[in-house]
Design an enzyme around this catalytic site. Structure first.
Site, PDB file in Angstrom:
ATOM      1  N   LYS A 172       0.821  -1.214   0.000  1.00  0.00           N
ATOM      2  CA  LYS A 172       0.000   0.000   0.000  1.00  0.00           C
ATOM      3  C   LYS A 172       0.854   1.264   0.000  1.00  0.00           C
ATOM      4  CE  LYS A 172      -4.361  -1.714   1.656  1.00  0.00           C
ATOM      5  NZ  LYS A 172      -5.558  -1.533   2.466  1.00  0.00           N
TER       6      LYS A 172
ATOM      7  N   LYS B  90      -5.200  -9.992  -6.722  1.00  0.00           N
ATOM      8  CA  LYS B  90      -6.469 -10.147  -5.998  1.00  0.00           C
ATOM      9  C   LYS B  90      -7.434  -9.041  -6.416  1.00  0.00           C
ATOM     10  CE  LYS B  90      -6.230  -7.324  -1.885  1.00  0.00           C
ATOM     11  NZ  LYS B  90      -6.695  -7.098  -0.558  1.00  0.00           N
TER      12      LYS B  90
ATOM     13  N   LYS C 115     -10.226  -3.067  -4.063  1.00  0.00           N
ATOM     14  CA  LYS C 115     -10.858  -1.754  -4.250  1.00  0.00           C
ATOM     15  C   LYS C 115      -9.923  -0.791  -4.953  1.00  0.00           C
ATOM     16  CE  LYS C 115     -13.516  -2.092  -0.054  1.00  0.00           C
ATOM     17  NZ  LYS C 115     -13.250  -2.044   1.380  1.00  0.00           N
TER      18      LYS C 115
HETATM   19  N1  AQP Z   1      -9.942 -10.419  -3.416  1.00  0.00           N
HETATM   20  C1  AQP Z   1     -10.285 -10.858  -2.236  1.00  0.00           C
HETATM   21  N2  AQP Z   1     -10.551 -12.161  -2.029  1.00  0.00           N
HETATM   22  C2  AQP Z   1     -10.922 -12.622  -0.814  1.00  0.00           C
HETATM   23  N3  AQP Z   1     -11.085 -11.829   0.263  1.00  0.00           N
HETATM   24  C3  AQP Z   1     -10.836 -10.515   0.112  1.00  0.00           C
HETATM   25  N4  AQP Z   1     -10.889  -9.472   0.969  1.00  0.00           N
HETATM   26  C4  AQP Z   1     -10.540  -8.333   0.315  1.00  0.00           C
HETATM   27  N5  AQP Z   1     -10.259  -8.616  -0.966  1.00  0.00           N
HETATM   28  C5  AQP Z   1     -10.430  -9.962  -1.131  1.00  0.00           C
HETATM   29  C6  AQP Z   1     -11.297  -9.560   2.359  1.00  0.00           C
HETATM   30  O1  AQP Z   1     -12.335  -8.636   2.600  1.00  0.00           O
HETATM   31  C7  AQP Z   1     -12.295  -8.244   3.966  1.00  0.00           C
HETATM   32  C8  AQP Z   1     -12.452  -6.767   4.106  1.00  0.00           C
HETATM   33  O2  AQP Z   1     -11.337  -6.160   3.551  1.00  0.00           O
HETATM   34  P1  AQP Z   1     -10.826  -4.744   3.883  1.00  0.00           P
HETATM   35  O3  AQP Z   1     -11.762  -3.981   4.670  1.00  0.00           O
HETATM   36  O4  AQP Z   1      -9.407  -4.878   4.299  1.00  0.00           O
HETATM   37  O5  AQP Z   1     -10.968  -4.213   2.488  1.00  0.00           O
HETATM   38  P2  AQP Z   1      -9.986  -3.412   1.736  1.00  0.00           P
HETATM   39  O6  AQP Z   1      -8.586  -3.689   2.152  1.00  0.00           O
HETATM   40  O7  AQP Z   1     -10.489  -2.038   1.733  1.00  0.00           O
HETATM   41  O8  AQP Z   1     -10.326  -4.088   0.396  1.00  0.00           O
HETATM   42  P3  AQP Z   1      -9.358  -4.396  -0.633  1.00  0.00           P
HETATM   43  O9  AQP Z   1     -10.101  -4.595  -1.866  1.00  0.00           O
HETATM   44  O10 AQP Z   1      -8.468  -5.474  -0.139  1.00  0.00           O
HETATM   45  O11 AQP Z   1      -8.667  -2.976  -0.725  1.00  0.00           O
HETATM   46  P4  AQP Z   1      -7.188  -2.619  -0.883  1.00  0.00           P
HETATM   47  O12 AQP Z   1      -6.782  -3.078  -2.215  1.00  0.00           O
HETATM   48  O13 AQP Z   1      -7.227  -1.122  -0.758  1.00  0.00           O
HETATM   49  O14 AQP Z   1      -6.468  -3.297   0.218  1.00  0.00           O
HETATM   50  C9  AQP Z   1     -10.973  -8.767   4.532  1.00  0.00           C
HETATM   51  O15 AQP Z   1     -11.223  -9.885   5.341  1.00  0.00           O
HETATM   52  C10 AQP Z   1     -10.203  -9.149   3.315  1.00  0.00           C
HETATM   53  O16 AQP Z   1      -9.330 -10.238   3.565  1.00  0.00           O
END
Ligand code: AQP
Length: 332
Positions: free
Chosen positions: A112, A195, A198
């Site tokens: 990140k 993966k 967002k």
């Molecule tokens: N691609 C994924 N497959 C399975 N599980 C996933 N999670 C996120 N992406 C995947 C799970 O969703 C839960 C909530 O995640 P979060 O609040 O950490 O969400 P985030 O980080 O804002 O979402 P992203 O998409 O992962 O964002 P970025 O890319 O910004 O980090 C968690 O349990 C996570 O494991």
């Protein structure tokens, strides 16, 4: 009943299919068998720049989506992280127990901060996993239902719980990650080596649950597969097709083998057309239910207030015990 705790960030407005299949879906199941605490982690959301109006709206939106997904405030405790001040308080304690090098090994921070430019990343982003440690330990959670990307943070939680218990006496339950193999990582539809996320560079590959169903169908139909034509689950050689099969299987409850048979001799087009319909059938009522909760913000806020009240009882008890074990002088 064993206890579970998990959280989701209100950073982007809509949850994506990875959030749902990797985590939230399990939360819904676990509220039947566990003493379940689920929260919208707004303190985590401010580790990257946030607009206050957007954060407020997205926090309600996240809660509405969790209810739409099937969380039942009668069966679980649903709350907003910042409503329970003990999270920040225990995080400080955990910060003081974590080695700088140990925190520096967290791969999510590396990813990140690299995206933002390392110099611009906040100290909050660096200590994000330690706040997560506090989130989990405050509730003495036995299990933490998350996606694969969170495994390292749960390991850190276990290490810190054991470290604290070793130094100051048994205080914290050492939690386990609850990660379902099949849905541990849902991949980007345009880049099946990454993966679904967002903050993806290609929104075309991310199924946002609140998107127009038509746009969602289009994304499924234009998913990247491979030059072969066989529909077979093979993560290594056919990651795109395997990802589509995983999504299809979990949304319909049909086994992967059964799907392979169903599509034997048929092309990728047939699989994608049918999966587009499956996804649209899932997101359409989900969007409607989310909107219903948003249309009644008083009820939504009341659910969150009640959740915070329940959560605080548990959090306050753990924090008081922690302070006492560490040698803080009681306030009264
Ligand atoms: N691609 C994924 N497959 C399975 N599980 C996933 N999670 C996120 N992406 C995947 C799970 O969703 C839960 C909530 O995640 P979060 O609040 O950490 O969400 P985030 O980080 O804002 O979402 P992203 O998409 O992962 O964002 P970025 O890319 O910004 O980090 C968690 O349990 C996570 O494991």
């Amino acid at each position: 009943r064993p206890r579970v705790l998990s959280g989701i960030q209100p950073t982007a407005g809509s949850f994506h299919l990875g959030n749902y299949l990797g985590a939230v879906r399990q939360w819904v199941d676990l509220q039947e068998t566990h003493d379940a605490f689920y929260m919208v982690v707004d303190l985590h959301a401010i580790t990257v720049p946030q607009d206050p109006k957007v954060l407020r709206a997205n926090t309600r939106l996240a809660a509405a989506q969790l209810l739409a997904a099937g969380l039942d405030p009668e069966r679980c405790t649903l709350f907003v992280q910042s409503h329970v001040p003990e999270h920040a308080q225990l995080a400080w304690v955990m910060n003081c127990l974590t080695g700088f090098g140990e925190a520096g090994r967290m791969t999510q921070f590396k990813d990140k901060s690299a995206k933002q430019g390392a110099e611009r990343a906040s100290v909050g982003l660096f200590t994000y996993p330690i706040l997560q440690v506090a989130d989990i330990l405050l509730y003495q959670a036995h299990e933490v239902p998350v996606g694969e990307d969170q495994r390292q943070h749960i390991e850190l939680t276990r290490d810190l719980a054991e470290r604290f218990n070793g130094r100051f006496g048994e205080t914290f339950t050492v939690p386990r990650a609850y990660i379902l193999k099949e849905t541990a990582k849902i991949y980007d539809l345009q880049d099946p080596s990454a993966k679904m996320s967002k903050s993806s560079a290609t929104p075309k590959g991310v199924i946002s649950l609140l998107d127009e169903p038509k746009a969602t169908a289009k994304k499924v139909k234009s998913a990247v597969t491979d030059t072969d034509t066989v529909i077979r689950y093979d993560v290594e050689h056919k990651p795109g097709v395997s990802n589509l099969l995983t999504i299809y299987s979990t949304l319909t409850g049909t086994g992967i083998e059964e799907l392979e048979q169903k599509y034997d001799g048929k092309g990728y087009g047939a699989l994608k057309t049918d999966l587009a319909e499956v996804v649209v059938d899932f997101v359409t009522p989900f969007r409607e239910r989310t909107q219903q909760y948003l249309d009644d913000p008083e009820t939504l806020d009341a659910i969150l207030a009640k959740g915070a009240e329940k959560a605080r009882v548990v959090a306050a008890e753990t924090l008081a015990q922690t302070y006492d074990r560490m040698g803080f002088l009681p306030a009264k």
